[in-house]
Write a protein that holds these residues in place. Structure first.
Motif, PDB file in Angstrom:
ATOM      1  N   GLN A  29      37.136  36.640   1.486  1.00 55.39           N
ATOM      2  CA  GLN A  29      37.604  35.277   1.246  1.00 55.39           C
ATOM      3  C   GLN A  29      36.428  34.313   1.080  1.00 55.39           C
ATOM      4  OE1 GLN A  29      41.343  34.042   3.527  1.00 55.39           O
ATOM      5  NE2 GLN A  29      40.412  35.545   4.904  1.00 55.39           N
ATOM      6  N   PRO A  30      36.523  33.409   0.101  1.00 54.40           N
ATOM      7  CA  PRO A  30      35.461  32.407  -0.039  1.00 54.40           C
ATOM      8  C   PRO A  30      35.467  31.447   1.142  1.00 54.40           C
ATOM      9  CG  PRO A  30      37.312  31.893  -1.484  1.00 54.40           C
ATOM     10  CD  PRO A  30      37.586  33.246  -0.902  1.00 54.40           C
ATOM     11  N   GLN A  31      34.296  31.004   1.530  1.00 53.79           N
ATOM     12  CA  GLN A  31      34.170  30.142   2.706  1.00 53.79           C
ATOM     13  C   GLN A  31      34.421  28.687   2.343  1.00 53.79           C
ATOM     14  OE1 GLN A  31      30.544  30.707   4.855  1.00 53.79           O
ATOM     15  NE2 GLN A  31      31.087  29.287   6.495  1.00 53.79           N
ATOM     16  N   ALA A  32      35.178  28.005   3.195  1.00 52.33           N
ATOM     17  CA  ALA A  32      35.413  26.572   3.033  1.00 52.33           C
ATOM     18  C   ALA A  32      34.421  25.800   3.895  1.00 52.33           C
ATOM     19  CB  ALA A  32      36.844  26.227   3.431  1.00 52.33           C
ATOM     20  N   LYS A  33      34.044  24.632   3.429  1.00 50.95           N
ATOM     21  CA  LYS A  33      33.061  23.824   4.139  1.00 50.95           C
ATOM     22  C   LYS A  33      33.729  22.962   5.194  1.00 50.95           C
ATOM     23  CE  LYS A  33      29.270  20.552   3.450  1.00 50.95           C
ATOM     24  NZ  LYS A  33      28.524  19.733   2.459  1.00 50.95           N
ATOM     25  N   ALA A  34      33.191  22.986   6.400  1.00 46.27           N
ATOM     26  CA  ALA A  34      33.728  22.186   7.498  1.00 46.27           C
ATOM     27  C   ALA A  34      33.204  20.754   7.414  1.00 46.27           C
ATOM     28  CB  ALA A  34      33.324  22.801   8.836  1.00 46.27           C
ATOM     29  N   ASP A  35      33.901  19.865   8.129  1.00 43.27           N
ATOM     30  CA  ASP A  35      33.466  18.470   8.193  1.00 43.27           C
ATOM     31  C   ASP A  35      32.351  18.263   9.201  1.00 43.27           C
ATOM     32  OD1 ASP A  35      35.467  16.911   6.432  1.00 43.27           O
ATOM     33  OD2 ASP A  35      36.748  18.241   7.618  1.00 43.27           O
ATOM     34  N   GLU A  49      33.143  24.879  14.217  1.00 38.61           N
ATOM     35  CA  GLU A  49      33.268  24.137  12.968  1.00 38.61           C
ATOM     36  C   GLU A  49      34.546  23.319  13.034  1.00 38.61           C
ATOM     37  OE1 GLU A  49      32.919  26.744   9.621  1.00 38.61           O
ATOM     38  OE2 GLU A  49      30.726  26.771   9.763  1.00 38.61           O
ATOM     39  N   LEU A  50      34.433  22.041  12.747  1.00 41.53           N
ATOM     40  CA  LEU A  50      35.562  21.121  12.823  1.00 41.53           C
ATOM     41  C   LEU A  50      36.023  20.750  11.421  1.00 41.53           C
ATOM     42  CD1 LEU A  50      37.474  19.216  14.386  1.00 41.53           C
ATOM     43  CD2 LEU A  50      35.618  17.521  14.382  1.00 41.53           C
ATOM     44  N   PHE A  51      37.304  20.973  11.170  1.00 39.07           N
ATOM     45  CA  PHE A  51      37.945  20.587   9.914  1.00 39.07           C
ATOM     46  C   PHE A  51      38.901  19.443  10.219  1.00 39.07           C
ATOM     47  CE2 PHE A  51      36.416  24.783   9.246  1.00 39.07           C
ATOM     48  CZ  PHE A  51      36.214  24.951   7.882  1.00 39.07           C
ATOM     49  N   LEU A  52      38.783  18.350   9.473  1.00 37.80           N
ATOM     50  CA  LEU A  52      39.560  17.152   9.770  1.00 37.80           C
ATOM     51  C   LEU A  52      40.546  16.828   8.652  1.00 37.80           C
ATOM     52  CD1 LEU A  52      36.706  14.884  11.159  1.00 37.80           C
ATOM     53  CD2 LEU A  52      38.656  15.776  12.462  1.00 37.80           C
ATOM     54  N   PRO A  53      41.746  16.394   9.028  1.00 40.34           N
ATOM     55  CA  PRO A  53      42.694  15.906   8.020  1.00 40.34           C
ATOM     56  C   PRO A  53      42.340  14.480   7.615  1.00 40.34           C
ATOM     57  CG  PRO A  53      43.644  15.703  10.189  1.00 40.34           C
ATOM     58  CD  PRO A  53      42.281  16.330  10.381  1.00 40.34           C
ATOM     59  N   GLY A  57      43.689   9.355  12.780  1.00 39.25           N
ATOM     60  CA  GLY A  57      44.151  10.069  13.971  1.00 39.25           C
ATOM     61  C   GLY A  57      44.719   9.108  15.006  1.00 39.25           C
ATOM     62  N   PRO A  58      44.909   9.520  16.239  1.00 36.62           N
ATOM     63  CA  PRO A  58      44.440  10.817  16.771  1.00 36.62           C
ATOM     64  C   PRO A  58      45.229  12.005  16.200  1.00 36.62           C
ATOM     65  CG  PRO A  58      45.746   9.675  18.425  1.00 36.62           C
ATOM     66  CD  PRO A  58      45.574   8.717  17.288  1.00 36.62           C
ATOM     67  N   HIS A  59      44.510  13.046  15.846  1.00 37.30           N
ATOM     68  CA  HIS A  59      45.078  14.198  15.175  1.00 37.30           C
ATOM     69  C   HIS A  59      45.463  15.301  16.176  1.00 37.30           C
ATOM     70  CE1 HIS A  59      43.503  12.389  11.538  1.00 37.30           C
ATOM     71  NE2 HIS A  59      42.276  12.457  12.012  1.00 37.30           N
ATOM     72  N   PRO A  60      46.600  15.956  15.948  1.00 39.04           N
ATOM     73  CA  PRO A  60      46.869  17.175  16.721  1.00 39.04           C
ATOM     74  C   PRO A  60      45.820  18.228  16.388  1.00 39.04           C
ATOM     75  CG  PRO A  60      48.391  16.977  14.872  1.00 39.04           C
ATOM     76  CD  PRO A  60      47.624  15.699  14.928  1.00 39.04           C
ATOM     77  N   VAL A  61      45.507  19.074  17.364  1.00 41.71           N
ATOM     78  CA  VAL A  61      44.382  20.001  17.223  1.00 41.71           C
ATOM     79  C   VAL A  61      44.847  21.455  17.284  1.00 41.71           C
ATOM     80  CG1 VAL A  61      42.148  20.713  18.148  1.00 41.71           C
ATOM     81  CG2 VAL A  61      42.863  18.322  18.331  1.00 41.71           C
ATOM     82  N   VAL A  62      44.419  22.230  16.296  1.00 42.82           N
ATOM     83  CA  VAL A  62      44.558  23.685  16.335  1.00 42.82           C
ATOM     84  C   VAL A  62      43.221  24.273  16.759  1.00 42.82           C
ATOM     85  CG1 VAL A  62      44.887  25.791  14.986  1.00 42.82           C
ATOM     86  CG2 VAL A  62      46.350  23.804  14.567  1.00 42.82           C
ATOM     87  N   GLY A  91      47.557  18.289   7.934  1.00 42.46           N
ATOM     88  CA  GLY A  91      47.563  17.219   8.921  1.00 42.46           C
ATOM     89  C   GLY A  91      47.025  17.570  10.285  1.00 42.46           C
ATOM     90  N   TYR A  92      46.417  18.761  10.436  1.00 49.18           N
ATOM     91  CA  TYR A  92      45.883  19.168  11.726  1.00 49.18           C
ATOM     92  C   TYR A  92      44.360  19.125  11.719  1.00 49.18           C
ATOM     93  CZ  TYR A  92      50.562  21.205  12.023  1.00 49.18           C
ATOM     94  OH  TYR A  92      51.910  21.385  12.011  1.00 49.18           O
TER      95      TYR A  92
END
Length: 290
Positions: A29-35, A49-53, A57-62, A91-92
């Motif tokens: 799988q190609p890698q996606a860039k984190a925020d 690595e943190l990915f943000l919607p 926020g405040p955003h729910p967190v996975v 949205g997470y």
């Protein structure tokens, strides 16, 4: 449970369904860039690595925990970055956790577990900066990472004498386990059949009272065990048995079998398994109906 019946019927009656995804499909799988990339320790693997919607926020967190048999050769963050990016679009905020794996200094017991504990608890420090809602945290793990996700949700029950205990662990409200193992005593041998002896190096039998989620029930977290029909690592019956043990302890739990898929379909965002089963399970874990 009508949604579950509909999914199982749909997937079992689709003769054109593609063959189950392979480990090569997963690894390629190609890698996606984190925020953001955040260190929670000094070791190279002690990073998140943190990915943000979109939005403030405040955003729910996975909290996302990759699999890979606890072995460094299977990497980790590059493979889960695509589903992290997909969840961020939904949205997470996604807290994509790396941890020390066998082949890296300090991996095993207690290092791997302490990494997960410290990474999860680091959420409190970073939450104000990134608009993260620490009251709405759901852990999602795949394979070995699902074991760690289930453990992370139950670690508040560790005795004070445990080498794995951290004061005031962050509460995880629910866990979505993708091809994961929750009960080491009966099922570590099943996992070893596919992954080899790595699980006995990370969680030796003498440590089961501390490392097996089944020994730390009830956790207070709702559990969803998802397995592919052709999962060669952790078959559906292992997840079904663990869900029954969770319910017997007083927590909510369900087990879902996805017809026609294997161990890796659930962690590739282009698959129907991800889109029609895993994502809705995560939504339900946050209390969103679908």
């Amino acid at each position: 449970m009508r949604w579950l019946a509909a999914i199982l019927i749909l997937m079992s009656e689709n003769p054109a369904q593609a063959a189950p995804a392979t480990v090569n499909d997963y690894m390629a799988q190609p890698q996606a860039k984190a925020d953001a990339r955040i260190a929670y320790g000094a070791a190279p693997a002690q990073v998140v690595e943190l990915f943000l919607p979109k939005g403030k926020g405040p955003h729910p967190v996975v909290v996302l925990l990759h699999g890979g048999c606890f072995l460094a050769e299977y990497q980790g963050l590059p493979q889960t970055s695509r589903i992290a990016a997909d969840l961020a679009k939904r949205g997470y905020a996604v807290w994509n956790v790396e941890y020390r794996k066998l082949g890296e200094d300090g991996a095993g017991y207690p290092g791997t577990f302490l990494d997960v504990a410290d990474a999860v608890d680091r959420l409190r420090v970073e939450a104000p900066k990134h608009g993260l809602d620490t009251r709405r945290v759901v852990a999602v793990g795949h394979s070995a990472g699902a074991h760690l996700a289930l453990w992370a949700a139950s670690r508040a029950r560790l005795p004070p004498s445990s080498a794995l205990r951290r004061a005031d662990p962050l509460k995880i409200r629910a866990v979505v386990s993708l091809g994961g193992i929750g009960d080491l005593k009966p099922h570590a041998g099943v996992f070893a059949g596919a992954c080899g002896p790595s699980i006995s190096q990370v969680a030796p039998p003498r440590t089961y009272p501390e490392t097996s989620p089944a020994e730390l029930l009830p956790s207070g977290a709702a559990v969803t065990m998802i397995h592919g029909e052709f999962d060669h690592v952790m078959p559906f019956d292992t997840g079904e048995a663990y869900a029954a043990k969770v319910r017997a302890a007083g927590d909510k739990a369900e087990a879902i079998e996805i017809k026609g898929v294997g161990h890796f379909d659930t962690v590739i965002p282009t698959t129907e398994a991800w889109k029609t089963v895993v994502v809705p399970a995560i939504e339900r874990a946050f209390g969103q109906r679908r």
